[in-house]
Structures are given as C-alpha cells and as structure tokens.
Design a protein around this motif. Structure first.
Motif, PDB file in Angstrom:
ATOM      1  N   THR A   1      -3.398  -1.274  -0.153  1.00  0.00           N
ATOM      2  CA  THR A   1      -3.512  -0.789   1.223  1.00  0.00           C
ATOM      3  C   THR A   1      -4.933  -0.415   1.622  1.00  0.00           C
ATOM      4  N   THR A   2      -5.832  -0.268   0.668  1.00  0.00           N
ATOM      5  CA  THR A   2      -7.147   0.310   0.923  1.00  0.00           C
ATOM      6  C   THR A   2      -8.208  -0.781   0.983  1.00  0.00           C
ATOM      7  N   ALA A   3      -8.962  -0.831   2.096  1.00  0.00           N
ATOM      8  CA  ALA A   3      -9.871  -1.945   2.361  1.00  0.00           C
ATOM      9  C   ALA A   3     -10.980  -2.079   1.327  1.00  0.00           C
ATOM     10  N   ASP A   4     -11.339  -0.988   0.639  1.00  0.00           N
ATOM     11  CA  ASP A   4     -12.421  -1.087  -0.344  1.00  0.00           C
ATOM     12  C   ASP A   4     -11.913  -1.387  -1.749  1.00  0.00           C
ATOM     13  N   ALA A   5     -10.618  -1.645  -1.898  1.00  0.00           N
ATOM     14  CA  ALA A   5     -10.052  -1.949  -3.215  1.00  0.00           C
ATOM     15  C   ALA A   5     -10.193  -3.438  -3.520  1.00  0.00           C
ATOM     16  N   PRO A   6     -10.474  -3.805  -4.776  1.00  0.00           N
ATOM     17  CA  PRO A   6     -10.585  -5.228  -5.121  1.00  0.00           C
ATOM     18  C   PRO A   6      -9.311  -6.014  -4.834  1.00  0.00           C
ATOM     19  N   VAL A   7      -8.166  -5.321  -4.824  1.00  0.00           N
ATOM     20  CA  VAL A   7      -6.881  -5.999  -4.614  1.00  0.00           C
ATOM     21  C   VAL A   7      -6.388  -5.840  -3.177  1.00  0.00           C
ATOM     22  N   TYR A   8      -7.251  -5.414  -2.278  1.00  0.00           N
ATOM     23  CA  TYR A   8      -6.835  -5.241  -0.881  1.00  0.00           C
ATOM     24  C   TYR A   8      -6.140  -6.498  -0.373  1.00  0.00           C
ATOM     25  N   ASN A   9      -4.967  -6.288   0.228  1.00  0.00           N
ATOM     26  CA  ASN A   9      -4.149  -7.387   0.744  1.00  0.00           C
ATOM     27  C   ASN A   9      -3.885  -7.088   2.216  1.00  0.00           C
ATOM     28  N   GLN A  10      -4.665  -7.690   3.096  1.00  0.00           N
ATOM     29  CA  GLN A  10      -4.605  -7.305   4.502  1.00  0.00           C
ATOM     30  C   GLN A  10      -3.227  -7.509   5.135  1.00  0.00           C
ATOM     31  N   PRO A  11      -2.566  -8.657   4.940  1.00  0.00           N
ATOM     32  CA  PRO A  11      -1.240  -8.806   5.558  1.00  0.00           C
ATOM     33  C   PRO A  11      -0.245  -7.751   5.080  1.00  0.00           C
ATOM     34  N   GLN A  12      -0.262  -7.458   3.787  1.00  0.00           N
ATOM     35  CA  GLN A  12       0.664  -6.455   3.267  1.00  0.00           C
ATOM     36  C   GLN A  12       0.225  -5.037   3.653  1.00  0.00           C
ATOM     37  N   ALA A  13      -1.068  -4.828   3.794  1.00  0.00           N
ATOM     38  CA  ALA A  13      -1.544  -3.527   4.274  1.00  0.00           C
ATOM     39  C   ALA A  13      -1.103  -3.299   5.714  1.00  0.00           C
ATOM     40  N   GLU A  14      -1.146  -4.347   6.520  1.00  0.00           N
ATOM     41  CA  GLU A  14      -0.680  -4.237   7.903  1.00  0.00           C
ATOM     42  C   GLU A  14       0.821  -3.959   7.941  1.00  0.00           C
ATOM     43  N   ARG A  15       1.544  -4.598   7.065  1.00  0.00           N
ATOM     44  CA  ARG A  15       2.986  -4.342   6.993  1.00  0.00           C
ATOM     45  C   ARG A  15       3.247  -2.892   6.594  1.00  0.00           C
ATOM     46  N   ALA A  16       2.483  -2.390   5.631  1.00  0.00           N
ATOM     47  CA  ALA A  16       2.642  -1.004   5.194  1.00  0.00           C
ATOM     48  C   ALA A  16       2.341  -0.041   6.340  1.00  0.00           C
ATOM     49  N   PHE A  17       1.286  -0.316   7.091  1.00  0.00           N
ATOM     50  CA  PHE A  17       0.949   0.554   8.216  1.00  0.00           C
ATOM     51  C   PHE A  17       2.067   0.530   9.265  1.00  0.00           C
ATOM     52  N   GLY A  18       2.645  -0.628   9.465  1.00  0.00           N
ATOM     53  CA  GLY A  18       3.772  -0.718  10.392  1.00  0.00           C
ATOM     54  C   GLY A  18       4.960   0.102   9.935  1.00  0.00           C
ATOM     55  N   LYS A  19       5.264   0.056   8.662  1.00  0.00           N
ATOM     56  CA  LYS A  19       6.380   0.860   8.133  1.00  0.00           C
ATOM     57  C   LYS A  19       6.075   2.346   8.267  1.00  0.00           C
ATOM     58  N   LEU A  20       4.812   2.717   8.033  1.00  0.00           N
ATOM     59  CA  LEU A  20       4.422   4.121   8.135  1.00  0.00           C
ATOM     60  C   LEU A  20       4.593   4.622   9.568  1.00  0.00           C
ATOM     61  N   THR A  21       4.087   3.868  10.514  1.00  0.00           N
ATOM     62  CA  THR A  21       4.180   4.310  11.906  1.00  0.00           C
ATOM     63  C   THR A  21       5.617   4.282  12.410  1.00  0.00           C
ATOM     64  N   GLU A  22       6.418   3.357  11.930  1.00  0.00           N
ATOM     65  CA  GLU A  22       7.847   3.357  12.297  1.00  0.00           C
ATOM     66  C   GLU A  22       8.521   4.622  11.789  1.00  0.00           C
ATOM     67  N   LEU A  23       8.229   4.997  10.561  1.00  0.00           N
ATOM     68  CA  LEU A  23       8.817   6.198   9.975  1.00  0.00           C
ATOM     69  C   LEU A  23       8.449   7.429  10.785  1.00  0.00           C
ATOM     70  N   PHE A  24       7.173   7.578  11.096  1.00  0.00           N
ATOM     71  CA  PHE A  24       6.739   8.773  11.817  1.00  0.00           C
ATOM     72  C   PHE A  24       7.234   8.778  13.263  1.00  0.00           C
ATOM     73  N   ALA A  25       7.287   7.610  13.884  1.00  0.00           N
ATOM     74  CA  ALA A  25       7.797   7.546  15.256  1.00  0.00           C
ATOM     75  C   ALA A  25       9.269   7.945  15.305  1.00  0.00           C
ATOM     76  N   ALA A  26      10.014   7.597  14.265  1.00  0.00           N
ATOM     77  CA  ALA A  26      11.445   7.896  14.246  1.00  0.00           C
ATOM     78  C   ALA A  26      11.741   9.356  13.905  1.00  0.00           C
ATOM     79  N   THR A  27      10.811  10.030  13.250  1.00  0.00           N
ATOM     80  CA  THR A  27      11.114  11.376  12.747  1.00  0.00           C
ATOM     81  C   THR A  27      10.303  12.491  13.394  1.00  0.00           C
ATOM     82  N   LEU A  28       9.110  12.163  13.898  1.00  0.00           N
ATOM     83  CA  LEU A  28       8.214  13.205  14.381  1.00  0.00           C
ATOM     84  C   LEU A  28       8.058  13.238  15.890  1.00  0.00           C
TER      85      LEU A  28
END
Length: 246
Positions: free
Chosen positions: A218-245
């Motif tokens: 998920t982290t842009a400075d990591a050697p294994v950074y995976n942008q498509p999966q990082a974007e998916r993770a961010f989407g899941k995070l914001t969905e979670l917070f939008a639904a609960t907070l």
C-alpha cells in the motif's frame, strides 16, 4: 488541507505527530492513521492527507516516540540488512501490549477532544505491524472506535498469550483486514486461524487476501508497491469509514 504538528501527553511521556484536516471550522469524523515500522515520512503523510481529503480529521501519531522522533529509520529498509533488523528491534521493544493500549487511549482522547473532530465515533487504520495496534486501540476504547482496518498486518494471530486476536471479545467495531500474498508475518495457515477467530467473535468483519500484492504493497515508497491493489485498499478503507463514521 491543513497540516498541524501536535503533541500528546501519554503515561510514558509526550508523543509527537500531526493532524491533517480540511480548511475552515467544520468538525469532521476523526480517524487515527498508524504508520508501518518506517514511521512518519512523506509516503504516509500523503496517505493521511488523502484520507483527510475524503472528509476526515486524521491523527498520525509517532508510535515510536519513546525511542525517537521522525525519521525513525536511518538505515536502508531491507529484511536482509542486519542494521535494519537491529533498528526494528529497538523500535519494537518498548511497544508491549500494555504500552500500546495505554497509548491508544491517549490518542483516542486527544483526537476526540480536538476542535476539528466531530463528537461521534472514530476509526483507526494500521499498516504492517500496527495492524495489531489498531486492534488493541479498538479493544482499549470499544465505545469510541467504530471502525478498524488493517493492511498487510503481521502477527495478528499467534500462539502466544498476548496474541492480538485475543482482544477480539473486547471489540465492538466493524473490522476490515486486507492481507498480503505469501506474507511471512501472516502466512495463509495463520490467516485461516485468524478468520476462524473472527467468525467465533461474531461481529461484523471482512478478511481477504490481495492476490499478487506483497507485504507493504500500500505504501508508495515500498519496493513492492502495487498501485492497482493500493487503490483497491484505499477504496475499501473509505467505504468502511463512510459506512460507520458518517
């Protein structure tokens, strides 16, 4: 977007960190962003700012305040580097389960009382080894933490008496766990055990493996950074917070 340097009094000293929030006087739902072991640095500041832009007041504490101020890593991050492993040990040593829960209460109370945070529930997200910290935060403050996310969290289930999964009965939050592929800190066999513990817990949760995404993706400075999966993770995070907070 406003970035504010802050200090938080804890039982063991003073934690430094930052608050990221929108311009103006609006009070927005609070979120605690817990960095990976690389600590506060540009990549995680960008992640916190991006989350704040979605309508949250985001607290990023320096979880390593007992040891050092940022930058916390003065050596190359690499699991094969002895200097790196030595530094990991120095950073981890003071962070016992009791210390983490004590800090969590201080972080939650600080954020809850901040004039830019709304009076409702808060969320917490952890990366790498702070996935377990996020769990302990939700367990320490169950009536305040409504949502918890962990990405490539390590050691969430162990056979030790201090295993993070053992705090589940104290948690009331909705949970999301995004696991890495072939993660030595959370192999598939351990994920399966963790999932069984989540099912036995009985609360609302989601736990999934991000195929082809390796520990730290998920982290842009990591050697294994995976942008498509990082974007998916961010989407899941914001969905979670939008639904609960909100």
């Amino acid at each position: 977007m406003t970035e504010e340097a802050i200090e938080i009094r804890t039982t063991d000293g003073t934690a430094d960190g930052f608050i990221f929030r929108a311009e103006g006087d609006r009070r927005l739902p609070g979120v605690i962003h817990l960095t990976d072991i690389g600590g506060i640095r540009p990549s995680h500041r960008d992640m916190a700012k991006r989350l704040a832009e979605k309508g949250y007041t985001v607290l990023m504490p320096n979880v390593f305040y007992r040891t050092t101020k940022p930058p916390v890593m003065d050596v190359t991050i690499g699991l094969g580097d002895p200097r790196t492993m030595k530094r990991f040990g120095e950073l981890r040593a003071p962070l016992t389960p009791n210390a983490v829960e004590s800090d969590a209460k201080a972080y939650v109370n600080f954020l809850a009382s901040h004039p830019a945070a709304s009076a409702g529930s808060i969320g917490v997200v952890g990366y790498c080894f702070t996935g377990a910290f996020a769990m302990r935060t939700a367990a320490a403050m169950p009536d305040k933490v409504a949502a918890l996310a962990s990405f490539h969290g390590g050691g969430l289930y162990t056979e030790e008496p201090t295993s993070p999964h053992l705090v589940l009965p104290r948690i009331k939050a909705r949970l999301y766990f995004g696991h890495a592929t072939n993660d030595r800190s959370m192999p598939q066999e351990t994920i399966d055990k963790f999932d069984r513990a989540l099912a036995a817990w009985g609360g609302k949760y989601e736990s999934e493996v991000y195929e082809g995404a390796f520990h730290g993706w998920t982290t842009a400075d990591a050697p294994v950074y995976n942008q498509p999966q990082a974007e998916r993770a961010f989407g899941k995070l914001t969905e979670l917070f939008a639904a609960t907070l909100k």
